[in-house]
Design a protein around this motif. Sequence first.
Motif, PDB file in Angstrom:
ATOM      1  N   LEU A  57       0.818  -1.207   0.000  1.00 49.71           N
ATOM      2  CA  LEU A  57       0.000   0.000   0.000  1.00 49.71           C
ATOM      3  C   LEU A  57       0.855   1.261   0.000  1.00 49.71           C
ATOM      4  N   THR A  58       1.988   1.198   0.667  1.00 44.99           N
ATOM      5  CA  THR A  58       2.903   2.339   0.658  1.00 44.99           C
ATOM      6  C   THR A  58       3.427   2.598  -0.746  1.00 44.99           C
ATOM      7  N   ASN A  59       3.791   1.530  -1.438  1.00 45.04           N
ATOM      8  CA  ASN A  59       4.292   1.675  -2.809  1.00 45.04           C
ATOM      9  C   ASN A  59       3.217   2.205  -3.752  1.00 45.04           C
ATOM     10  N   VAL A  60       2.008   1.646  -3.648  1.00 45.91           N
ATOM     11  CA  VAL A  60       0.913   2.099  -4.506  1.00 45.91           C
ATOM     12  C   VAL A  60       0.576   3.567  -4.224  1.00 45.91           C
ATOM     13  N   SER A  61       0.615   3.944  -2.962  1.00 44.68           N
ATOM     14  CA  SER A  61       0.344   5.337  -2.603  1.00 44.68           C
ATOM     15  C   SER A  61       1.366   6.277  -3.219  1.00 44.68           C
ATOM     16  N   ALA A  62       2.615   5.847  -3.254  1.00 37.95           N
ATOM     17  CA  ALA A  62       3.664   6.661  -3.871  1.00 37.95           C
ATOM     18  C   ALA A  62       3.442   6.795  -5.379  1.00 37.95           C
ATOM     19  N   LEU A  63       3.035   5.699  -6.007  1.00 37.63           N
ATOM     20  CA  LEU A  63       2.744   5.747  -7.441  1.00 37.63           C
ATOM     21  C   LEU A  63       1.570   6.683  -7.731  1.00 37.63           C
ATOM     22  N   TYR A  64       0.584   6.644  -6.877  1.00 36.48           N
ATOM     23  CA  TYR A  64      -0.584   7.508  -7.067  1.00 36.48           C
ATOM     24  C   TYR A  64      -0.209   8.980  -6.908  1.00 36.48           C
ATOM     25  N   TYR A  65       0.637   9.258  -5.939  1.00 37.25           N
ATOM     26  CA  TYR A  65       1.101  10.632  -5.757  1.00 37.25           C
ATOM     27  C   TYR A  65       1.851  11.104  -6.995  1.00 37.25           C
ATOM     28  N   ASN A  66       2.665  10.236  -7.538  1.00 37.50           N
ATOM     29  CA  ASN A  66       3.430  10.592  -8.722  1.00 37.50           C
ATOM     30  C   ASN A  66       2.510  10.887  -9.909  1.00 37.50           C
ATOM     31  N   GLU A  67       1.395  10.150  -9.990  1.00 32.27           N
ATOM     32  CA  GLU A  67       0.486  10.303 -11.124  1.00 32.27           C
ATOM     33  C   GLU A  67      -0.522  11.436 -10.924  1.00 32.27           C
ATOM     34  N   LYS A  68      -1.032  11.577  -9.686  1.00 32.21           N
ATOM     35  CA  LYS A  68      -2.123  12.524  -9.453  1.00 32.21           C
ATOM     36  C   LYS A  68      -1.761  13.698  -8.543  1.00 32.21           C
ATOM     37  N   GLY A  69      -0.619  13.595  -7.859  1.00 28.34           N
ATOM     38  CA  GLY A  69      -0.262  14.661  -6.934  1.00 28.34           C
ATOM     39  C   GLY A  69      -1.063  14.642  -5.651  1.00 28.34           C
ATOM     40  N   ILE A  70      -1.660  13.507  -5.333  1.00 27.55           N
ATOM     41  CA  ILE A  70      -2.484  13.347  -4.133  1.00 27.55           C
ATOM     42  C   ILE A  70      -1.761  12.449  -3.144  1.00 27.55           C
ATOM     43  N   HIS A  71      -1.635  12.917  -1.923  1.00 32.98           N
ATOM     44  CA  HIS A  71      -1.047  12.089  -0.871  1.00 32.98           C
ATOM     45  C   HIS A  71      -2.079  11.077  -0.376  1.00 32.98           C
ATOM     46  N   VAL A  72      -1.703   9.817  -0.295  1.00 32.84           N
ATOM     47  CA  VAL A  72      -2.527   8.790   0.343  1.00 32.84           C
ATOM     48  C   VAL A  72      -1.704   8.201   1.476  1.00 32.84           C
TER      49      VAL A  72
END
Length: 423
Positions: A57-72
């Motif tokens: 989940l930490t890795n996926v959250s980082a990928l999402y931040y990279n794509e959308k600029g949203i912190h999860v």
Amino acid sequence: MHTNKLMALVLTVLLLAGTALAADTIPAREEEMPETEFASGDTLYFWYTDDSLTDYLTNVSALYYNEKGIHVIPVLQTGAEYLEQINDASVHPTEDSPQMPDLYIMSNDGLEKAYLAGLATQVTDSMEICNTNTFPQTALDAVTYGGKYVAYPFYYETSALLYNSTYMQESEMSVPETIDDILAFANEYDAPEQVEAVFKWDVSDIFYNYYFTGNYMIVGGEAGDDLENVDIDNDKTRECLQVYQNLNQFFSIDTKEVTYDSVLQDFIDGKILMTVATSDAIGKLEQAKEEGAFAYEYGIARMPDLTEQLEGRALSVTNGVVINGYSEKTEIANDFAAFLTKDQADGLYENTGKIASRYGVLYDNRNIGEFMAEYENSVSMPKLLGTSNFWVQLEICFSRIWNGADVKEMLSELAEQVQRQLV
């Protein structure tokens, strides 16, 4: 350490870890953030209870931040009162409360309670992934309440037939289609010296027993949420339980001594030919192979029917990603949930040992994918609040029947108990 201090530390560590993992690809200046429909810099809090998901989940959250600029920020929660913790943080927050989750992971049997409490809301499915092209109908039924999808299917567990393919090939036996086939084979099998049983499973655990009655014992219908669709005591269920009871005369498995782990160890040791297993067995068998403790080949197949007239149907539980009805960021939460359950499903098993509910995931070990066939045919755990202790009662019922109690009497007693609870 106080709970709030510990939580703050966990959040900080996870956020730093996610940021570090994405450091090579995250733009250095704010004006260079990717253009999205969301405001960059927003933060979602994502609760879960299984520590094996943390790195993933930490890795996926980082990928999402990279794509959308949203912190999860994934937040690991512990303790038995998970939904109550979500409720307290959402409805009655205090200075000491953890940050309210915008979304969270929950097994499908808790969705009615979550929805009625306002802690689950209908998903928007803006990415249009909640369909049978993406997920099996079983997964969609599992996250349905009142005709609405109230979660995104994430991963599942069910049971299937695990067999020693080395022994099968040596005996020229193919995978059995019915329990009657297993009995016929056992009568004729010239077993090697180390083989103690043809078929053995954990008869003390309802998860491995349920398939005997799963096709005819109805609790809430396919979605497990219909109070008017409950049929426990019927002719077919009685026939199935009679078949189940008769097996004790043949296999003589002691409910007080057998456990899932002991059966799986017997399988690893080459003492049994077939058993009923959940997906965790694959990892344990592969590890035993690497250590030289398992000298055979194995296979996974659909559970056999009971007879040519009586079908079997395994039990399954689906964990879904739920959008908190109290969140003010439901649009972003829906977007991340779809990103996680569809776009990032390929790496789920490799990193967590959990099998994605999504279709189309390829596995290095083909036996992992074989569980999907059983999952497609399985029946989900019901969501009805009145059936919260149904599984304990059913397990007791199975145990008594296995040890010789009257099938009709036990089934009638179970049906009456459940009806009283539902009313």
